[in-house]
Design a protein around this motif. Structure first.
Motif, PDB file in Angstrom:
ATOM      1  N   LEU A   1       0.876  -1.102  -0.026  1.00 22.96           N
ATOM      2  CA  LEU A   1       0.083   0.078  -0.097  1.00 22.96           C
ATOM      3  C   LEU A   1       0.965   1.155   0.079  1.00 22.96           C
ATOM      4  CD1 LEU A   1      -2.649   1.319   0.174  1.00 22.96           C
ATOM      5  CD2 LEU A   1      -2.615   0.794   2.580  1.00 22.96           C
TER       6      LEU A   1
ATOM      7  N   VAL B   1      -7.709  -1.190   6.323  1.00 21.47           N
ATOM      8  CA  VAL B   1      -6.181  -1.166   6.835  1.00 21.47           C
ATOM      9  C   VAL B   1      -6.129  -0.618   8.189  1.00 21.47           C
ATOM     10  CG1 VAL B   1      -3.902   0.102   6.472  1.00 21.47           C
ATOM     11  CG2 VAL B   1      -5.507  -0.817   4.359  1.00 21.47           C
TER      12      VAL B   1
ATOM     13  N   HIS C   1       1.589   1.132   6.449  1.00 18.47           N
ATOM     14  CA  HIS C   1       1.232   0.853   5.035  1.00 18.47           C
ATOM     15  C   HIS C   1       2.261   0.046   4.396  1.00 18.47           C
ATOM     16  CE1 HIS C   1      -1.446   4.895   4.909  1.00 18.47           C
ATOM     17  NE2 HIS C   1      -2.066   3.721   5.753  1.00 18.47           N
TER      18      HIS C   1
END
Length: 84
Positions: free
Chosen positions: A28, A59, A64
């Protein structure tokens, strides 16, 4: 490297100037870095306030860099919504 689609909603869509675009990234973080590179204006600020879904899964607070992307996957970019 996996490829898929980033979908922008509400303020993110307005800032990016489009509803969706392809990504080519393993994580991500990589997909969002690519989006920032392609849209260096207001989208950079909007992304700081967004929530993200990867293939329909929130998420949340995960880093990330640790969120892996799949081939043919979808990243949903969700700015905060007003109202209730």
């Amino acid at each position: 490297m996996p490829s898929g689609t980033i979908r922008y909603w509400a303020a993110a869509k307005a800032a990016a100037g489009l509803a969706e675009e392809p990504y080519a990234a393993d994580t991500l973080a990589g997909a969002l870095d690519g989006a920032r590179d392609r849209h260096p204006g207001e989208l950079v600020n909007v992304l700081r306030r967004c929530s993200f879904l990867v293939d329909g899964n929130p998420v949340g607070t995960r880093s990330h860099e640790t969120v892996r992307l799949a081939e043919g996957g979808t990243v949903e970019v969700l700015p905060p919504f007003a109202g209730g």
